[in-house]
Write a protein that holds these residues in place. Structure first.
Motif, short mmCIF file in Angstrom:
data_model
loop_
_atom_site.label_atom_id
_atom_site.label_comp_id
_atom_site.label_asym_id
_atom_site.label_seq_id
_atom_site.Cartn_x
_atom_site.Cartn_y
_atom_site.Cartn_z
N VAL A 370 -16.19 3.30 6.25
CA VAL A 370 -15.03 3.57 6.65
C VAL A 370 -13.90 2.65 6.39
N LEU A 371 -12.89 3.17 5.79
CA LEU A 371 -11.70 2.54 5.28
C LEU A 371 -10.54 2.69 6.18
N GLU A 372 -10.21 1.41 7.01
CA GLU A 372 -9.48 1.64 7.98
C GLU A 372 -8.25 0.69 7.54
N SER A 373 -6.88 1.59 7.83
CA SER A 373 -5.65 1.13 7.23
C SER A 373 -5.29 -0.22 8.02
N ASP A 374 -4.85 -1.13 7.40
CA ASP A 374 -4.30 -2.27 7.93
C ASP A 374 -2.95 -2.79 7.13
N MET A 375 -2.34 -1.97 7.13
CA MET A 375 -1.14 -1.93 6.06
C MET A 375 -0.12 -3.35 6.45
N VAL A 376 0.18 -3.37 7.46
CA VAL A 376 1.15 -4.62 7.76
C VAL A 376 0.81 -5.86 7.40
N ASP A 377 -0.59 -6.37 7.93
CA ASP A 377 -1.19 -7.51 7.57
C ASP A 377 -1.14 -7.74 6.03
N GLN A 378 -1.99 -6.78 5.53
CA GLN A 378 -2.28 -7.20 3.99
C GLN A 378 -1.07 -6.93 2.91
N MET A 379 -0.08 -5.94 3.36
CA MET A 379 0.72 -5.85 2.37
C MET A 379 1.83 -6.86 2.62
N VAL A 380 1.99 -7.53 3.80
CA VAL A 380 2.86 -8.67 3.92
C VAL A 380 2.26 -9.79 3.09
N TYR A 381 1.02 -9.91 3.08
CA TYR A 381 0.32 -11.16 2.40
C TYR A 381 0.49 -10.83 0.93
N MET A 382 0.28 -9.76 0.68
CA MET A 382 0.52 -9.40 -0.98
C MET A 382 1.97 -9.57 -1.41
N ALA A 383 2.93 -9.26 -0.62
CA ALA A 383 4.31 -9.58 -0.98
C ALA A 383 4.58 -10.93 -1.11
N ASP A 384 4.24 -11.59 0.09
CA ASP A 384 4.54 -13.18 0.08
C ASP A 384 3.89 -13.87 -1.14
N ASN A 385 2.78 -13.38 -1.74
CA ASN A 385 1.99 -14.03 -2.53
C ASN A 385 2.42 -13.43 -4.11
N ASN A 386 3.31 -12.35 -4.23
CA ASN A 386 3.76 -11.81 -5.48
C ASN A 386 2.48 -11.19 -6.09
N LEU A 411 -18.26 9.25 3.70
CA LEU A 411 -16.96 8.47 3.54
C LEU A 411 -15.85 8.73 4.57
N LYS A 412 -15.17 7.96 5.39
CA LYS A 412 -14.06 8.23 6.16
C LYS A 412 -12.98 7.53 5.88
N ILE A 413 -11.67 7.90 5.63
CA ILE A 413 -10.59 7.20 5.43
C ILE A 413 -9.49 7.48 6.41
N THR A 414 -9.23 6.71 7.34
CA THR A 414 -8.30 6.63 8.43
C THR A 414 -6.76 6.39 8.01
N SER A 415 -6.01 6.92 8.54
CA SER A 415 -4.34 6.67 8.04
C SER A 415 -4.23 7.11 6.45
N PHE A 416 -4.84 8.34 6.22
CA PHE A 416 -4.73 8.74 4.89
C PHE A 416 -3.39 9.26 4.64
N LEU A 417 -2.93 8.93 3.63
CA LEU A 417 -1.44 9.40 2.99
C LEU A 417 -1.45 9.99 1.79
N ALA A 418 -2.73 10.17 1.16
CA ALA A 418 -2.88 10.98 -0.05
C ALA A 418 -2.04 10.31 -1.18
N THR A 419 -2.35 9.12 -1.43
CA THR A 419 -1.88 8.45 -2.43
C THR A 419 -2.72 8.43 -3.66
N ASP A 420 -2.36 8.09 -4.77
CA ASP A 420 -2.92 8.05 -5.86
C ASP A 420 -4.19 7.47 -5.70
N ASN A 421 -4.26 6.14 -5.37
CA ASN A 421 -5.34 5.29 -5.35
C ASN A 421 -6.40 5.84 -4.33
#
Length: 478
Positions: A370-386, A411-421
């Motif tokens: 199961v792939l669960e979206s945790d966008m805010v936490d992880q994206m903020v870290y990636m942005a902070d660390n370039n 396989l289950k993907i929650t918060s699916f956005l149909a992105t290329d990845n």
């Protein structure tokens, strides 16, 4: 729902004339049910709703007074627009009168959520608990929340004036306490308790050992927003089956766990200097969620490496990404690879795709991911660390996404956005998943990120048309 003292008295008064009226024909069926079944229905209602059934007919007038589940929640009984002092006064008066009118001989569950001021309402609390104890309560749930200032981290230093000796009773099986300032004493012996849930409580070096001694039959322990300063947290028990430590602080100390019969372990954002996992040989499932910081990487590895035999695991894929950045490759030593169920908090970035593919490669027993979206936490870290989205694409990604067949079934993907990845990962599984049975895609439904139904439909059709190794594989868009 707003309640004042006059309305409260009227709602449970024996002289209420409206309760004598005949029931509506629509209610005849439920009214003719046996008392035990009606009481079971009432047991699922908040107490104010249960009391309001006394208006239905004479049959219902006193039925609520025999219910075995009592749930008092200040937020549901008193209007949130009331000031704190008036809200507390109205709620305490309501609980006092309701318990006075209650006629049941036993209580299965008493829950009270109260914005508590211990200096003014200690006597009320004492009488409520004595009521529960005298009625042989099975589950006692006291959530005495307080309003904290933003900088008020040391709630465990607050004095607690309530006499804990009232908790002594062999009938209690489940005890849930949010009592800032509570400190166990030799009077607090809970010989029958199997589940203990502590929240917003300060722990001393002797607290947990004392609690384990006071509760010789304890099987389930939850520590939620607890604080421990300058002392190790030691949990040694042969009886403990589930352990959960959530959003807690271990200042200048370590945590040691020795529980050979532990089946489930949850550690969510528990901050400690060091971790020592001695014996958790019976562990079946684990949830390990850390704050995303390099400072905690080694401690994360210590915990996860001690879970080599778990069958169900929930973690963040970010940590495998960190390992890839440090070593340039994925090692089987970085994670237990015998699990059958794996849940990952991930944003499915290009940096994480190789790690997810590698996890699939070295986990031959994995059946469900199961792939669960945790966008805010992880994206903020990636942005902070370039962090660069292009770090692990191209030849390396192609190398990881090839090889022997995969045996993942679901396989289950929650918060699916149909992105290329996301599409790339699904195609990878369709191409190599020889045992694949089902892929479930759950679209992102909050308002933070929008995705058009047309785009979802287009990408879904693209996946449906993609060739697959397993003829039984199906794709569902929920």
């Amino acid at each position: 729902m707003e309640v004042d003292e006059e309305e409260n008295n009227d709602s449970i008064s024996e002289e209420e004339e409206d309760s004598d009226r005949e029931p509506n024909p629509k209610h005849c069926f439920i009214t003719n049910l046996p008392d035990q079944l009606l009481l079971l229905i009432l047991s699922f209602l908040p107490i104010l709703d249960a009391i309001n059934t006394s208006f239905l007919s004479t049959r219902w007038r006193y039925l609520w007074t025999l219910t075995t589940n009592l749930d008092f929640d200040q937020r549901l009984i008193v209007s949130p627009t009331e000031d704190f002092s008036k809200s507390r006064r109205l709620f305490a008066s309501f609980v006092d009168r309701a318990l006075l009118l209650h006629e049941g001989s036993e209580i299965n569950r008493l829950r009270i959520w109260f914005n508590y001021d211990h200096e003014l309402y200690e006597s009320h609390l004492s009488s409520w608990i004595r009521f529960a104890i005298l009625r042989n309560v099975k589950e006692l749930d006291l959530q005495l929340e307080r309003e904290w200032e933003d900088n008020d981290f040391y709630f465990w230093d607050m004095p607690f004036l309530f006499n804990p000796s009232v908790f002594i009773r062999d009938s209690v099986r489940v005890l849930k306490l949010c009592l800032p300032g509570l400190d166990p004493t030799p009077d607090m012996r809970f010989g029958s308790i199997t589940t203990l849930h502590l929240k917003q409580i300060g722990l001393t070096e002797r607290t947990i050992p004392d609690l384990l001694n006071f509760c010789p039959h304890l099987e389930n322990l939850v520590l939620d927003h607890v604080g421990l300063y300058m002392a190790p947290l030691k949990i040694y028990s042969v009886k403990l089956k589930t352990l959960s430590i959530v959003n807690s602080i271990q200042m200048n100390g370590s945590v040691e766990i020795d529980a050979p019969n532990l089946l489930s372990f949850t550690c969510i954002r528990y901050l400690a200097d060091d971790y020592l996992i001695k014996d958790v040989s019976s562990l079946v499932e684990a949830v390990i969620i850390f704050s995303l910081s390099n400072a905690f990487f080694q401690n994360w590895r210590k915990i996860v490496n001690a879970l080599t035999h778990v069958r169900s695991l929930k973690v963040q894929s970010w940590w495998w990404m960190q390992h890839l950045q440090q070593t340039g490759e994925y090692s089987e030593e970085i994670l237990p690879h015998k699990f059958r169920y794996l849940e990952l908090e991930t944003v499915l970035s290009k940096m994480e795709l190789p790690g997810i593919a590698r996890i699939l490669r070295i986990s031959p027993n994995l059946e469900t991911m199961v792939l669960e979206s945790d966008m805010v936490d992880q994206m903020v870290y990636m942005a902070d660390n370039n962090a660069s989205e292009e770090s692990y694409t191209g030849d390396y990604l192609e190398k990881v996404f090839t090889g022997s067949p995969l045996y993942l079934k679901k396989l289950k993907i929650t918060s699916f956005l149909a992105t290329d990845n996301e599409i790339e990962l699904v195609k990878y599984l369709l191409k190599y998943g020889v045992a694949l049975e089902k892929i479930i895609l759950v679209p992102y439904k909050t308002g933070l990120v929008s995705v058009s139904p047309e785009h979802l439909a287009e990408r879904f059709q693209e996946l449906q048309a993609f060739p697959r190794s397993s003829k039984d594989a199906e794709i569902l868009l929920l």
